[in-house]
Design an enzyme around this catalytic site. Structure first.
Site, short mmCIF file in Angstrom:
data_model
loop_
_atom_site.label_atom_id
_atom_site.label_comp_id
_atom_site.label_asym_id
_atom_site.label_seq_id
_atom_site.Cartn_x
_atom_site.Cartn_y
_atom_site.Cartn_z
N SER A 83 0.48 -1.13 0.11
CA SER A 83 0.09 0.21 0.01
C SER A 83 0.77 0.98 -0.30
O SER A 83 2.12 1.34 0.64
CB SER A 83 -0.45 -0.21 1.47
OG SER A 83 -1.49 1.01 1.44
N SER A 142 2.67 2.16 -2.33
CA SER A 142 4.03 2.12 -3.89
C SER A 142 3.93 2.57 -4.84
O SER A 142 4.37 2.85 -5.10
CB SER A 142 4.02 0.18 -3.62
OG SER A 142 3.07 0.04 -4.30
N SER A 183 -2.26 -7.88 -3.30
CA SER A 183 -1.47 -8.73 -4.01
C SER A 183 -0.07 -9.29 -3.81
O SER A 183 0.01 -9.50 -4.02
CB SER A 183 -1.66 -9.27 -5.47
OG SER A 183 -1.03 -8.25 -5.93
N1 LIG Z 1 -5.56 -4.92 6.42
C1 LIG Z 1 -4.51 -3.65 4.57
N2 LIG Z 1 -4.36 -4.42 4.62
C2 LIG Z 1 -3.63 -3.78 3.26
N3 LIG Z 1 -5.22 -3.17 3.03
C3 LIG Z 1 -5.89 -1.98 3.04
C4 LIG Z 1 -6.07 -3.48 4.35
N4 LIG Z 1 -7.45 -2.35 5.02
C5 LIG Z 1 -7.34 -1.83 3.99
N5 LIG Z 1 -6.65 -1.67 2.75
C6 LIG Z 1 -7.12 -0.92 1.96
O1 LIG Z 1 -7.06 -1.79 0.83
C7 LIG Z 1 -6.43 -1.55 -0.53
C8 LIG Z 1 -5.95 -2.61 -0.80
O2 LIG Z 1 -6.98 -3.78 -1.29
P1 LIG Z 1 -6.40 -5.43 -2.11
O3 LIG Z 1 -7.68 -5.28 -2.71
O4 LIG Z 1 -5.26 -4.76 -3.53
O5 LIG Z 1 -5.21 -5.97 -2.00
S1 LIG Z 1 -5.39 -7.32 -1.64
O6 LIG Z 1 -4.66 -7.35 -3.00
O7 LIG Z 1 -6.32 -8.29 -1.34
O8 LIG Z 1 -4.17 -7.81 -0.45
C9 LIG Z 1 -5.14 -0.64 0.05
O9 LIG Z 1 -5.04 0.14 -1.22
P2 LIG Z 1 -3.96 0.65 -1.57
O10 LIG Z 1 -3.07 1.45 -0.79
O11 LIG Z 1 -4.48 1.79 -3.11
O12 LIG Z 1 -2.60 -0.57 -1.88
C10 LIG Z 1 -5.63 -0.72 1.29
O13 LIG Z 1 -6.28 1.25 1.39
N1 LIG Z 2 6.11 8.26 -8.97
C1 LIG Z 2 6.27 8.82 -7.58
N2 LIG Z 2 6.36 9.81 -7.18
C2 LIG Z 2 5.95 10.28 -5.89
N3 LIG Z 2 4.64 10.30 -5.07
C3 LIG Z 2 4.07 8.70 -5.65
C4 LIG Z 2 4.35 8.67 -6.75
N4 LIG Z 2 3.68 7.66 -6.63
C5 LIG Z 2 3.07 7.59 -6.17
N5 LIG Z 2 3.40 8.58 -5.19
C6 LIG Z 2 2.23 8.64 -4.25
O1 LIG Z 2 2.45 8.43 -3.28
C7 LIG Z 2 1.12 8.22 -2.74
C8 LIG Z 2 0.74 6.90 -3.25
O2 LIG Z 2 0.13 6.20 -4.32
P1 LIG Z 2 -0.92 5.41 -5.14
O3 LIG Z 2 -0.02 5.26 -5.87
O4 LIG Z 2 -2.41 5.62 -4.29
O5 LIG Z 2 -0.01 3.63 -4.00
P2 LIG Z 2 -0.71 2.72 -4.79
O6 LIG Z 2 -1.97 2.56 -5.02
O7 LIG Z 2 0.33 1.68 -3.90
O8 LIG Z 2 -1.55 2.68 -2.63
C9 LIG Z 2 -0.33 9.02 -3.27
O9 LIG Z 2 -0.15 9.75 -2.66
C10 LIG Z 2 0.86 8.97 -4.68
O10 LIG Z 2 0.71 10.77 -5.48
#
Ligand SMILES: Nc1ncnc2c1ncn2[C@@H]1O[C@H](COP(=O)(O)OS(=O)(=O)O)[C@@H](OP(=O)(O)O)[C@H]1O
Ligand SMILES: Nc1ncnc2c1ncn2[C@@H]1O[C@H](COP(=O)(O)OP(=O)(O)O)[C@@H](O)[C@H]1O
EC number: 2.7.1.25
Length: 268
Positions: A39, A41, A111
Site C-alpha cells: 500500500s 508503493s 496481491s
Molecule cells: N489490512 C489491510 N491491508 C492492506 N490494505 C488494506 C487493509 N485494509 C484496508 N486496506 C486498503 O485496501 C487496499 C488494498 O486492497 P487490495 O484489494 O489491493 O488488497 S489485496 O490485494 O487483497 O491484499 C489498500 O489500497 P492501496 O493503498 O491502494 O494498496 C488499502 O487502502
Molecule cells: N512516483 C511517485 N513519486 C512520488 N509520489 C508518488 C509516486 N507514485 C505515487 N506517489 C504518491 O504516493 C502515494 C501512494 O500512491 P498510490 O499510487 O496511491 O499507491 P498504491 O496504489 O500503491 O497504494 C500517493 O500520494 C501518490 O501521489
C-alpha cells in the site's frame, strides 16, 4: 459435459468471434499488466499514467484497482488471508476476460501472496501476463501514508495490515521491477513524460538498433527478467522476446521507457 468446482453438468459455449478477430478489429493485443506492491508503493499512480499514455496512443486499456473493486465486485471480502486469495482469484479471472476481449487490462492490487499472483499468470494460457513489482521500501510507503492507514496499523487500530502485521511476498520472477533509489522514485509527472515518447513506444521491433547502456542517473532503477529466471538488471539480461525494443529504449536510458516498450511488444 464437465464439473468445475461446485458447478456440475456444465458445457463450454464457443463464441463465433475469437480473440484473434477481436484483436484485429481494435488493432491491439489483449494482455494483463499486473501491478503488485505495498500500500502506498505507487500502484494506482502507475496504473493511471500507463492507462492515460495508452489512451493517447489509441490503445484501449482498463484499470482494475483493488480499492475500487472492493466497492463492488469484491465488497463481500475483507483482508483475512482467505479473502485476499479470493480477491486475487476473482480479479485474475476478470483480467483474463478483459484480455480475451482484446483490452490491455491493468490490474493494480497489493496481491501480497506469490502463489495467488502465479495462479493468475497460469490462467493466461498465451503468456500475455506482465507482472510489475513496485519495489518500494516499507519506509517510503509508510512515509507517504496518503490514507493514514499505516498510522492506524501502527497504532493497532487496523489489524492484519500488509507490511506491518501481514506478509508481503515479493515476486521472484516478475517481468518488470520498479525500484526506488536512495528513497526516491520518479515523480508521476516524470513517469508520464517518459511514457509519452512516441519513438520508443511506436517503434516497430525490427527497426531497433542494438547498442545500449543503462543510465545510472535515473532516480529509480528498473529490472526486467524472463519469467523463468530471477530478476536481474536489464543491462545484464535481456530476454530474447524483449531484446530489440528494449535495446532501443535503453539507448535513451530513463527507466520508465523500458516499461512502456515492454508493453508495446505485447500490444503493437
Ligand atoms: N489490512 C489491510 N491491508 C492492506 N490494505 C488494506 C487493509 N485494509 C484496508 N486496506 C486498503 O485496501 C487496499 C488494498 O486492497 P487490495 O484489494 O489491493 O488488497 S489485496 O490485494 O487483497 O491484499 C489498500 O489500497 P492501496 O493503498 O491502494 O494498496 C488499502 O487502502
Ligand atoms: N512516483 C511517485 N513519486 C512520488 N509520489 C508518488 C509516486 N507514485 C505515487 N506517489 C504518491 O504516493 C502515494 C501512494 O500512491 P498510490 O499510487 O496511491 O499507491 P498504491 O496504489 O500503491 O497504494 C500517493 O500520494 C501518490 O501521489
Amino acid at each position: 459435459m464437465s464439473t468445475v468446482g461446485n458447478s456440475t453438468n456444465i458445457f463450454w459455449q464457443e463464441s463465433p468471434i475469437g480473440k484473434t478477430e477481436r484483436q484485429k478489429l481494435i488493432n491491439q493485443k489483449g494482455c494483463v499488466v499486473w501491478i503488485t506492491g505495498l500500500s502506498g508503493s505507487g500502484k494506482s499512480t502507475l496504473a493511471c499514467s500507463l492507462s492515460r499514455e495508452l489512451y493517447t496512443r489509441g490503445k484501449l486499456s482498463y484499470i482494475l484497482d483493488g480499492d475500487n473493486l472492493r466497492h463492488g465486485l469484491n465488497k463481500d471480502l475483507g483482508f483475512k488471508a482467505e479473502d485476499r486469495v479470493e480477491n486475487i482469484r476473482r480479479v485474475g479471472e476478470v483480467g483474463k476476460l478483459f484480455a480475451d476481449a482484446g483490452l490491455i487490462c491493468i490490474a493494480s492490487l497489493i496481491s501480497p501472496y506469490r502463489k495467488d499472483r502465479d495462479a493468475c499468470r497460469e490462467m493466461m494460457h498465451d503468456s500475455s501476463f506482465v507482472e510489475v513489482y513496485m519495489n518500494m521500501s516499507l519506509q517510503l510507503c509508510e512515509a507517504r501514508d496518503p490514507k493514514g492507514l499505516y498510522k492506524l496499523a501502527r497504532a493497532g487500530k487496523i489489524k492484519g495490515f500488509t507490511g506491518i502485521d501481514d506478509p508481503y511476498e515479493s515476486p521472484l520472477n516478475c517481468e518488470i521491477e520498479l525500484k526506488e533509489k536512495e528513497g526516491e522514485c520518479p515523480s508521476p509527472v516524470a513517469m508520464a513524460e517518459e511514457l509519452v515518447t512516441p519513438r520508443d513506444f511506436l517503434a516497430p521491433p525490427c527497426s531497433v538498433s542494438s547498442s545500449a547502456s543503462l543510465s545510472s542517473s535515473s532516480a529509480a532503477s528498473l529490472s526486467l527478467s524472463a519469467p523463468t529466471s530471477a530478476s536481474i538488471p536489464i543491462a545484464i539480461l535481456t530476454p530474447i522476446s524483449f531484446s530489440a525494443p528494449f535495446q532501443r529504449i535503453v539507448q535513451f536510458a530513463p527507466s520508465l521507457r523500458v516499461l512502456l516498450v515492454t508493453f508495446s511488444t505485447l500490444i503493437l
